[in-house]
Design an enzyme around this catalytic site. Structure first.
Site, PDB file in Angstrom:
ATOM      1  N   ARG A  28       0.824  -1.220   0.000  1.00 14.26           N
ATOM      2  CA  ARG A  28       0.000   0.000   0.000  1.00 14.26           C
ATOM      3  C   ARG A  28       0.858   1.271   0.000  1.00 14.26           C
ATOM      4  O   ARG A  28       0.439   2.295   0.544  1.00 14.26           O
ATOM      5  CB  ARG A  28      -0.971   0.025   1.189  1.00 14.26           C
ATOM      6  N   ARG A  32      -3.212   6.548   0.828  1.00 11.29           N
ATOM      7  CA  ARG A  32      -3.835   7.630   1.582  1.00 11.29           C
ATOM      8  C   ARG A  32      -2.912   8.368   2.541  1.00 11.29           C
ATOM      9  O   ARG A  32      -3.239   9.463   2.979  1.00 11.29           O
ATOM     10  CB  ARG A  32      -5.032   7.078   2.360  1.00 11.29           C
ATOM     11  N   ASP A  78      -6.572  -3.223  -7.796  1.00 11.65           N
ATOM     12  CA  ASP A  78      -7.347  -3.833  -6.717  1.00 11.65           C
ATOM     13  C   ASP A  78      -7.426  -5.326  -6.974  1.00 11.65           C
ATOM     14  O   ASP A  78      -7.415  -5.762  -8.133  1.00 11.65           O
ATOM     15  CB  ASP A  78      -8.763  -3.235  -6.662  1.00 11.65           C
ATOM     16  N   TYR A 155     -15.022 -12.560  -0.969  1.00 12.88           N
ATOM     17  CA  TYR A 155     -15.703 -11.326  -1.388  1.00 12.88           C
ATOM     18  C   TYR A 155     -16.949 -11.635  -2.205  1.00 12.88           C
ATOM     19  O   TYR A 155     -18.016 -11.063  -2.003  1.00 12.88           O
ATOM     20  CB  TYR A 155     -14.771 -10.463  -2.240  1.00 12.88           C
TER      21      TYR A 155
END
Length: 353
Positions: A28, A32, A78, A155
Site C-alpha cells: 500500500r 492515503r 485492486d 468477497y
C-alpha cells in the site's frame, strides 16, 4: 533508462542472490498517507476510475517512486479488478469498500461464469505495466499482483467485506461442492491474469490471500492451499523464472503451509518473529516483511532499531524488507521517507552495530 544492463535489485533478491542489504518496498505504498494521493483522490473520487484509468493509475503508482525511490514499484490496482471479466461485477464505495450486488451462492451461478480474456476485460493493465517499466527502467522492479482464489471467493460469496466470514463458511461446510467448483474457476482466471501481467511487464507477482488467515489449518488445506497451488503451477508452467510472493494476513498458524504453495517468497506479517519465520520455512524459501506498520508512528530510533533487528534475523539472502501489512493511513510521510532511507543504508548500519 539508466543502467539498462543491470538486473533490478529486488529481482536479484527474489532470485536468491546474496546482497549487501535487502531491497525495500511497502505494501500500500501508493495511497492515503501521501498528500499527493489525497489531492488526486479529491479530483477523481471513484476508486474504479483511479485504478482503471491508465493515466491516473500510472501517476498513483509512481507517486511513492518519485518521493522515496523504493526498490519495488507495484501497480496501483485492486484484487477484485479481474472479477467483472469472468461475470462478477462489483462497485467500490468510499468508506464501505467493495460491494457485489449479486453474490455467488449457487452452482448455476458458478456454471455461468466465463473464462478471462484480460486484454478485453482489463485493457488498462497492459498500458499501466508497460509504462511503469519504461518509467523506472532497471532502477526498480515492477510488481504485479492478484487476489488468491479463497479471498476472491470470500468477497464474491459474502457480497462485501466481512468480519466473521459466516456466509462463505456456511457454504464451505454445507455445500462444499459449490465452493470447490467456484474456487477452481477462480484459480484458472487468476493464473491467466497473472500470466498476462508478466507478459505486460511485471517482473515479480504477489498473490494476496488476505483472508485465508481466517481459516483453521485443516480448512486451509482444503479450501485455500490447493487453489493457491493451482494458480502457481499454471503461472510457473508459462513463466518459470518469474518470482512469486504469497501474502496472508494473520498467517502465523499456517506459515509452513504457505511454503507448500510453490511460491518463491512468503510475505510474513508481524505476528511471527522473523527468525522463527526463517526457521519454520526452511532455507529454500525467501521471506518478505515483516515490520509492524504501527512502528512507523514511532521515533526515528524505534524505526531504525526495528529495521536492523528484522534484517539481522532475516539474513542476507532471499529477504525483501517490507511491512507486515499495508502502510497505515495516518503515517507521517517523513517517517515513510526515513524508513526507505534507513533500509538503503542498512549495510552500513549493520556494520556499525
Amino acid at each position: 533508462m539508466s543502467g539498462s544492463n543491470q538486473v533490478p535489485y529486488l529481482l536479484r533478491a527474489a532470485r536468491g542472490e546474496v546482497l549487501d542489504r535487502p531491497p525495500v518496498w511497502m505494501m500500500r505504498q501508493a495511497g492515503r498517507y501521501m498528500k499527493v494521493y489525497r489531492d488526486l483522490r479529491e479530483k477523481y473520487p471513484s476508486f474504479r476510475e483511479r485504478s482503471e484509468n491508465p493515466d491516473i493509475a500510472i501517476e498513483i503508482s509512481l507517486q511513492p517512486w518519485r518521493a522515496f525511490r523504493p526498490d519495488g514499484v507495484i501497480m496501483f490496482s485492486d484484487i477484485l479488478t479481474p472479477l467483472p471479466g469472468i461475470g462478477i461485477p462489483f462497485e467500490i464505495i468510499e468508506s464501505k469498500g467493495p460491494i457485489i450486488d449479486n453474490p455467488i451462492r449457487t452452482l448455476e451461478q458458478v456454471n455461468q461464469l466465463h473464462t478471462l480474456e484480460p486484454d478485453e476485460s482489463t485493457p488498462f493493465i497492459r498500458t499501466i505495466l508497460q509504462t511503469l517499466r519504461q518509467e523506472v527502467g532497471n532502477e526498480a522492479t515492477v510488481l504485479g499482483f492478484a487476489g488468491s482464489p479463497w479471498t476472491l471467493a470470500a468477497y464474491a460469496v459474502e457480497g462485501k467485506s466481512s468480519k466473521d466470514y459466516a456466509v462463505i463458511k456456511h457454504l464451505a461446510f454445507t455445500q462444499p461442492e459449490i465452493l470447490h467448483a467456484f474456487l477452481g474457476k477462480l484459480a484458472d482466471a487468476i493464473a491467466v491474469y497473472l500470466c498476462h501481467q508478466i507478459d505486460c511487464g511485471a517482473q515479480v507477482v504477489q498473490l494476496f490471500d488476505s483472508w485465508a488467515g481466517q481459516l483453521s489449518p485443516q480448512d486451509y488445506d482444503v479450501f485455500a492451499l490447493p487453489y493457491q497451488q493451482q494458480v502457481i503451477r499454471q503461472v510457473k508452467a508459462v513463466h518459470p523464472d518469474t518470482p512469486m510472493i504469497l501474502y496472508i494476513s494473520g498467517s502465523a498458524g499456517v506459515l509452513e503451509r504457505m511454503g507448500q504453495s510453490g511460491v518463491d517468497i512468503v510475505s510474513v506479517d508481524w505476528t511471527v518473529d522473523m527468525a522463527d519465520a526463517r526457521r519454520r520455512l526452511g532455507p529454500n524459501i525467501g521471506v518478505q516483511g515483516n515490520i509492524d506498520p504501527g512502528v512507523l508512528f514511532g521515533s526515528k530510533a524505534v524505526i531504525r532499531d526495528r529495521i536492523i533487528d528484522t534484517i539481522r534475523k532475516a539474513g542476507n539472502r532471499g529477504h525483501i524488507l517490507n511491512l507486515g501489512h499495508g502502510i497505515l493511513q495516518r503515517t507521517p510521510e517523513e517517517n515513510a521517507a526515513f524508513f526507505f532511507e534507513t533500509a538503503k543504508q542498512a549495510d552500513q548500519l549493520l556494520a556499525a552495530t
